[in-house]
Design a protein around this motif. Structure first.
Motif, short mmCIF file in Angstrom:
data_model
loop_
_atom_site.label_atom_id
_atom_site.label_comp_id
_atom_site.label_asym_id
_atom_site.label_seq_id
_atom_site.Cartn_x
_atom_site.Cartn_y
_atom_site.Cartn_z
N MET A 1 54.96 20.37 54.23
CA MET A 1 56.10 20.50 55.15
C MET A 1 55.58 20.47 56.58
SD MET A 1 58.84 23.63 55.54
CE MET A 1 60.21 23.52 56.69
N ALA B 1 62.84 22.74 51.53
CA ALA B 1 61.44 22.45 51.19
C ALA B 1 61.02 23.19 49.93
CB ALA B 1 60.53 22.84 52.35
N ALA C 1 62.41 21.40 46.92
CA ALA C 1 61.64 20.21 46.61
C ALA C 1 60.29 20.56 45.98
CB ALA C 1 61.43 19.38 47.88
N SER D 1 56.83 15.58 50.33
CA SER D 1 56.84 16.04 51.72
C SER D 1 58.24 16.46 52.12
CB SER D 1 56.34 14.93 52.66
OG SER D 1 57.23 13.83 52.66
N ALA D 2 58.31 17.24 53.18
CA ALA D 2 59.58 17.67 53.76
C ALA D 2 59.37 17.87 55.24
CB ALA D 2 60.06 18.97 53.11
#
Length: 253
Positions: free
Chosen positions: A35, A67, A70, A53-54
């Motif tokens: 992140m 995030a 995810a 990814s975030a």
């Protein structure tokens, strides 16, 4: 904690300590979500690690929840490493007057409030997981402070205060979360060669290198990443801030 097969969220994962940590965790078998405010950098790290990814602000609850969602989709989310941070220098009273209050607030928001925000939201999810191992561990939060928390230099009031706050929350958080089998450990790096360091003027960088004792060099991001793996592997490490600085103590300026 065996990191193989677990999900891990690394904030500030697009560069520096965060990127190195994401890569080390992935190499050890973890499924990592990086992140970062910089979506492109985070995506590049995810591509290298085979993770996800975030993009988002660590002090924004909605961004952190997204995030975490995810990351949890990758596997059981048992590890969070907080590496996101900023360090803009400013004197309490400088040539242009008193320290800009908005800047002080921004540093505290990212470094301290952001760290706490990620920790509180991640711990709530970890507490709902099944315990693993002989100790019944559910999760681990590794935060990043700095030796500036102890020996902040001139021009570092905002940064040092924010990192001292991270040190201060470590033990009480570990004591509280112990009932849920969640550990909290903080790393206080010394002088590490990162993009944050690269942004300093060459003369300032050389001055910092000259302070190093042994080894006689700046630390490497990979060395901090290896410490994260060592913390994960040793369940007795809890509620402590570990200095990784080669015995360096910062002078006033």
């Amino acid at each position: 904690m065996d990191v193989k097969g677990i999900a891990a969220l690394v904030t500030g994962g697009g560069s520096g300590l965060g990127a190195a940590t994401a890569e080390a965790l992935a190499a050890a078998g973890a499924r990592v979500l990086a992140m970062d405010l910089n979506a492109e950098n985070a995506a590049a790290v995810a591509s290298r690690t085979g993770g996800a990814s975030a993009a988002g602000d660590v002090a924004d609850p909605a961004a952190v929840e997204a995030a975490l969602d995810a990351a949890a989709a990758l596997g059981p989310l048992r590890l969070v490493v907080n590496c996101a941070g900023i360090a803009p220098p400013a004197r309490v009273v400088g040539r242009n007057g008193p320290h800009d209050l908005a800047l002080f607030e921004r540093v505290v928001r990212v470094n301290l409030i952001g760290t706490f925000n990620v920790m509180r939201l991640a711990a709530a999810r970890m507490a709902a997981l099944d315990p693993v191992g002989e100790d019944g561990e559910r999760g681990l939060v590794v935060n990043t402070a700095s030796i500036a928390a102890y020996e902040g230099q001139v021009g570092q009031c905002a940064y040092a205060a924010s990192k001292a706050g991270v040190v201060g929350l470590t033990l009480p958080a570990a004591r509280e979360l112990a009932r849920s089998g969640i550990r909290v450990v903080t790393i206080a790096p010394g002088l590490i060669q990162t993009p944050m360091m690269d942004g300093l003027p060459p003369a300032a960088q050389e001055s910092l290198r000259a302070m190093s004792l042994f080894p006689k060099r700046l630390g490497r991001a990979e060395e901090i990443a290896r410490l994260v793996l060592a913390i994960a592997a040793n369940p007795l490490l809890n509620g402590e801030t570990i200095r990784a600085d080669g015995a360096l103590r910062l002078p006033p300026a």
